[in-house]
Design an enzyme around this catalytic site. Sequence first.
Site, PDB file in Angstrom:
ATOM      1  N   HIS A   1      -3.287 -23.427  -9.322  1.00 22.79           N
ATOM      2  CA  HIS A   1      -3.445 -24.822  -8.887  1.00 22.79           C
ATOM      3  C   HIS A   1      -2.161 -25.626  -9.155  1.00 22.79           C
ATOM      4  O   HIS A   1      -1.576 -26.213  -8.236  1.00 22.79           O
ATOM      5  CB  HIS A   1      -4.631 -25.461  -9.622  1.00 22.79           C
ATOM      6  CG  HIS A   1      -4.858 -26.898  -9.286  1.00 22.79           C
ATOM      7  ND1 HIS A   1      -5.756 -27.316  -8.340  1.00 22.79           N
ATOM      8  CD2 HIS A   1      -4.283 -28.035  -9.761  1.00 22.79           C
ATOM      9  CE1 HIS A   1      -5.737 -28.643  -8.238  1.00 22.79           C
ATOM     10  NE2 HIS A   1      -4.839 -29.106  -9.107  1.00 22.79           N
ATOM     11  N   GLU A   2      -1.722 -25.616 -10.413  1.00 21.87           N
ATOM     12  CA  GLU A   2      -0.511 -26.389 -10.739  1.00 21.87           C
ATOM     13  C   GLU A   2       0.701 -25.782 -10.033  1.00 21.87           C
ATOM     14  O   GLU A   2       1.602 -26.503  -9.617  1.00 21.87           O
ATOM     15  CB  GLU A   2      -0.289 -26.453 -12.251  1.00 21.87           C
ATOM     16  CG  GLU A   2      -1.439 -27.058 -13.062  1.00 21.87           C
ATOM     17  CD  GLU A   2      -1.885 -28.454 -12.627  1.00 21.87           C
ATOM     18  OE1 GLU A   2      -1.045 -29.212 -12.098  1.00 21.87           O
ATOM     19  OE2 GLU A   2      -3.079 -28.778 -12.774  1.00 21.87           O
TER      20      GLU A   2
ATOM     21  N   HIS B   1       0.982 -27.397  -6.718  1.00 22.20           N
ATOM     22  CA  HIS B   1       1.672 -28.690  -6.815  1.00 22.20           C
ATOM     23  C   HIS B   1       3.172 -28.465  -6.975  1.00 22.20           C
ATOM     24  O   HIS B   1       3.993 -29.158  -6.366  1.00 22.20           O
ATOM     25  CB  HIS B   1       1.201 -29.448  -8.063  1.00 22.20           C
ATOM     26  CG  HIS B   1      -0.133 -30.122  -7.939  1.00 22.20           C
ATOM     27  ND1 HIS B   1      -0.412 -31.033  -6.952  1.00 22.20           N
ATOM     28  CD2 HIS B   1      -1.257 -30.048  -8.714  1.00 22.20           C
ATOM     29  CE1 HIS B   1      -1.669 -31.493  -7.121  1.00 22.20           C
ATOM     30  NE2 HIS B   1      -2.199 -30.900  -8.176  1.00 22.20           N
TER      31      HIS B   1
END
Lengths: 499, 499
Positions: free
Chosen positions: B264-265, B268
């Site tokens: 997820h990160e 980003h």
Amino acid sequence: MSKLLEEFKNYLHEMNQYEHVVTLLYWDMKTNAPKLGQEAHIEALTHFSTKSFEMSTADKLGEMLDGLAEESEFTALDVTWQFIVRRMKRDFDRNKRIPAEVYEAFVRAQAESGNAWEEAKNSSDFSVFAPHLKKMVEMTKEIAGYTDPGVETYDALLNQYEEGMDSATIDRLFGELKQELIPLVQQILAKPQPDDTAFHAYADPDAQKKVQWMLLDYIGFRRDAGAVGETEHPFTLNFSSKDVRVTNHYYETEPISAMFSAIHEGGHGIFEQNVNPEYDNTVAGSCCYMGIHESQSRFYENILGRNKNFWLPIYDKLGELLPQFREISLDDFYREINHVRNSFIRTEADEVTYCFHIILRYEMEKAIFRDGVSVEELPTLWNQKMQEYLQITPKNDAEGILQDMHWSDGSFGYFPSYLLGSIYDGMYLDTMEAELGSVDKLLAEGRIAEITKWLNEKIHQYGSTRTPKEVIEAVCGKEVSAEPLVRYFKKKYTEVYGL
Amino acid sequence: MSKLLEEFKNYLHEMNQYEHVVTLLYWDMKTNAPKLGQEAHIEALTHFSTKSFEMSTADKLGEMLDGLAEESEFTALDVTWQFIVRRMKRDFDRNKRIPAEVYEAFVRAQAESGNAWEEAKNSSDFSVFAPHLKKMVEMTKEIAGYTDPGVETYDALLNQYEEGMDSATIDRLFGELKQELIPLVQQILAKPQPDDTAFHAYADPDAQKKVQWMLLDYIGFRRDAGAVGETEHPFTLNFSSKDVRVTNHYYETEPISAMFSAIHEGGHGIFEQNVNPEYDNTVAGSCCYMGIHESQSRFYENILGRNKNFWLPIYDKLGELLPQFREISLDDFYREINHVRNSFIRTEADEVTYCFHIILRYEMEKAIFRDGVSVEELPTLWNQKMQEYLQITPKNDAEGILQDMHWSDGSFGYFPSYLLGSIYDGMYLDTMEAELGSVDKLLAEGRIAEITKWLNEKIHQYGSTRTPKEVIEAVCGKEVSAEPLVRYFKKKYTEVYGL
């Protein structure tokens, strides 16, 4: 509080904000920032160092210091603020003479030179570093010309790292050491050497990190006021007594390296964590005398960490974290951590031959600043001196002249501090044993906290408020001498090597 | 370059130095700084945020922006600088209306509130956090009153995180989801559930860190422009496209948590690393639209990471790093990472029930800002809504209302972005498959780099220069709708659960 003092404190507070982020930028550059992020960090570091420098040389500060130095104001200050005003006034007058653009160029050059050194070391290519080193030498000379006009450059540099120290004194102290240690090392090396194969087996870096924390906790480095990062070359930095950072490296087949780096940097860290918190964020806080600072890191690393009794209460824990040490007796471990050999890397050297690594660097620095030896000649000179003192020649510059970061940021005159630290340690040990009894016994009984407490009370709490001479006088009641260190070495190595 | 433009660029450069250290102070507070060091960091953060805010609202900046907006100057700018001037002028006019002392108090309150939240969460004591939350709500309202006069507060907040978004649109999109997903989840939960015992066995945190890096490398997060830190709540921040940092946590018996946080990160992070570097350190760089940002993290996490084919090329590697996965088949692993259950923690929720976690928070925020529900009533309201949507009640506030950090720093209006991100993802997936062919096939063949490249070209490179509406229009050629996401869910879970 007088209006002037209040104004002065507000001014210091703002200056401290700049210094705070400069420290943080440096920390992050070394421990976290990715390769492509370095440039923006250097830019910010230059920006804020310059701001801080501008404030530290602003006429406004000079006026406030002059005002506070006047009798009516000065006598109303408590002793700490008297020290701060006096010290800042002295530094102000020194720094004021450095042109702002020279200082800014120096800060930028330092950062670039640091990166060039890292690259040069990684590729073992002195030529990558040479132009930066040249620049650092020239800029250091130029700046010393401003700060200490009329003082011989190298003496000015020595005095910057260890106030009151000069090359005449160091020549005497190092001379005593050379005379005694050259034959001692010859005697040692004539003896049979232990087999060290088992100490170079693979050791999981993650487990090494756990060992490091076990050691830091054990010697009294406080986690609530401390942190650890990973860097090629271990160092300690601090924001205040409340936030002290140490770094370490973890070589896959050299677990002892990270252990002793942890104890060494932990010693620096414990010093800073125990400076009187009232001194935080002023020139009284933190310790600016490098010999005194190194005396603490080296006391923990050598006097304590290389003592068998230090390990008695924790050797089983070491074996739990790094299983290969379960197969190695404490006696064998003790022999290995005091294994004397002529080797290339200063930070990995044993306690005795370490002295030669420093003497070599001291003589190199004198050659650069006193005899005008050029940067190009330095690798050859290095190798000649390695032969002279250690009878070995590095196979490349990475394990020779490029091994230390100190010259990359212009820290010329720093190296002697390490050995001065050990010389002080010999003297502290005498006094400590006179006051607390046998250090062997304290360590064996796991009472290291009492040793740390003694050091806190005698040395750490004073931060920068006592000069090296004052510390030695207050703690030991005598002039500095290398005799106690030599006596300590002779006693220890006679036992370890059965001389 | 005109003299005015040059002056403007210099001004931005100085402002950027402040923003740079604010970012760094925040990073270090969360990842490195010891407990006792937090206070000095907060002080510096407040100092430099205020400086940056002062510069961003200074008359001088307003004059430069006005000057650059004049036709003779504006038409000479390239399209990027036209965007920058226009965007900064809009923000200047908004921010200018916030009194400096209100902003300074807000920044300080944010930092204090963040620490109080952490303490409250650790001790599961909402009362520790309540006064800070109250303050954040009040200050947020006050500031929105200055920045968006005449706009309903909650719509103003939504628009701040996802430009052009309002609660009418969100009501429509979330309404579609509720209607379809409530029966879908009922169908799923009526089916037999897999045994998940094996997934909660001990997993060495150090090994989890290695898995994290394996995943980050695999999806294309670049190490030379990235770093990883450890924090309770994972997040991503960036200095520029050249220095992007993600964080993670490592729960000893929940290895899947760190894997999906990393993906997820990492999503980003990949976004930020691939913004056009010419936009660096300007309002064009970085992506300020949170729905668009979350669409990327969630595309990697869910659309890619929870697809069985994603793991095909790397599942053996996972087993090498975390041996328990050698005993678990890829099919069982796939079922577990798509294991639907009503659970307490948003960040640990499966892809489907996650939607309810967001809808709940969206409704809570509307209750706070639109219906004037008091802070004291919030824990009860939280628990009621948990019952309504997930038929469970948290046993304490740590696993209830205290679980997320967002409200602690005043990020009200952010939560809907996560679900908007997923809604966008459904739409991207349709377009991507029309252009690149089957995503299953690309993943199975280890061609994830082609997917990343597509996202780089279609979305990432534009940073903030395209609004959410413009992105969706450019990539998908249609209005935003929840239909593709619902279709994706139905197809996937029909297969996973044999509905």
